[in-house]
Design an enzyme around this catalytic site. Structure first.
Site, PDB file in Angstrom:
ATOM      1  N   ASN A  12       5.552   0.314  -2.718  1.00 57.94           N
ATOM      2  CA  ASN A  12       4.517  -0.577  -2.194  1.00 57.94           C
ATOM      3  C   ASN A  12       4.560  -1.911  -2.925  1.00 57.94           C
ATOM      4  O   ASN A  12       5.116  -2.017  -4.024  1.00 57.94           O
ATOM      5  CB  ASN A  12       3.132   0.063  -2.348  1.00 57.94           C
ATOM      6  CG  ASN A  12       2.982   1.268  -1.447  1.00 57.94           C
ATOM      7  OD1 ASN A  12       3.428   1.273  -0.312  1.00 57.94           O
ATOM      8  ND2 ASN A  12       2.368   2.315  -1.954  1.00 57.94           N
ATOM      9  N   CYS A  13       3.958  -2.892  -2.296  1.00 48.02           N
ATOM     10  CA  CYS A  13       3.867  -4.241  -2.840  1.00 48.02           C
ATOM     11  C   CYS A  13       3.292  -4.182  -4.245  1.00 48.02           C
ATOM     12  O   CYS A  13       2.359  -3.413  -4.489  1.00 48.02           O
ATOM     13  CB  CYS A  13       2.989  -5.086  -1.933  1.00 48.02           C
ATOM     14  SG  CYS A  13       2.860  -6.793  -2.451  1.00 48.02           S
ATOM     15  N   PRO A  14       3.858  -4.893  -5.160  1.00 46.95           N
ATOM     16  CA  PRO A  14       4.872  -5.945  -5.074  1.00 46.95           C
ATOM     17  C   PRO A  14       6.288  -5.476  -5.396  1.00 46.95           C
ATOM     18  O   PRO A  14       7.193  -6.295  -5.523  1.00 46.95           O
ATOM     19  CB  PRO A  14       4.409  -6.941  -6.138  1.00 46.95           C
ATOM     20  CG  PRO A  14       3.905  -6.056  -7.236  1.00 46.95           C
ATOM     21  CD  PRO A  14       3.237  -4.890  -6.511  1.00 46.95           C
ATOM     22  N   LEU A  15       6.516  -4.171  -5.536  1.00 50.42           N
ATOM     23  CA  LEU A  15       7.820  -3.675  -5.981  1.00 50.42           C
ATOM     24  C   LEU A  15       9.002  -4.079  -5.088  1.00 50.42           C
ATOM     25  O   LEU A  15      10.053  -4.454  -5.621  1.00 50.42           O
ATOM     26  CB  LEU A  15       7.774  -2.168  -6.189  1.00 50.42           C
ATOM     27  CG  LEU A  15       6.912  -1.727  -7.378  1.00 50.42           C
ATOM     28  CD1 LEU A  15       6.845  -0.211  -7.454  1.00 50.42           C
ATOM     29  CD2 LEU A  15       7.412  -2.313  -8.674  1.00 50.42           C
ATOM     30  N   ASP A  39       7.014  -0.453   3.365  1.00 49.59           N
ATOM     31  CA  ASP A  39       5.684  -1.038   3.187  1.00 49.59           C
ATOM     32  C   ASP A  39       5.364  -1.946   4.378  1.00 49.59           C
ATOM     33  O   ASP A  39       6.061  -2.919   4.620  1.00 49.59           O
ATOM     34  CB  ASP A  39       5.645  -1.842   1.890  1.00 49.59           C
ATOM     35  CG  ASP A  39       4.295  -2.462   1.605  1.00 49.59           C
ATOM     36  OD1 ASP A  39       3.343  -2.231   2.384  1.00 49.59           O
ATOM     37  OD2 ASP A  39       4.184  -3.184   0.603  1.00 49.59           O
TER      38      ASP A  39
END
Length: 75
Positions: A12-15, A39
């Site tokens: 998920n964000c920000p990965l 995502d």
């Protein structure tokens, strides 16, 4: 065909963006990077990322919950 692939599925964000940023630094100018993600917010994230960095978002595809992005390193 892309030069490098980043598999960010399940993250998920920000990965996905962070992994993309790191991978772009490791490729040469003009080379392409393919990113696979799941995502749903990544569509907006990658468009904004490309605008902010100056790298080119060559394509962005939504395949029913699976997303594929191709970026070209320009800076």
């Amino acid at each position: 065909m892309t030069d490098t692939i980043v598999d960010a599925r399940g993250l998920n964000c920000p990965l996905p963006i962070l992994r993309t940023k790191k991978a772009l630094k490791e490729i040469q100018l003009g080379e392409t990077l393919e990113v696979l993600a799941t995502d749903p917010g990544s569509m907006a994230d990658f468009a904004a990322f490309a605008r902010q960095t100056g790298d080119e978002l060559v394509s962005a595809e939504d395949a029913g919950g699976h997303f594929r992005y191709v970026l070209r390193r320009k800076v």
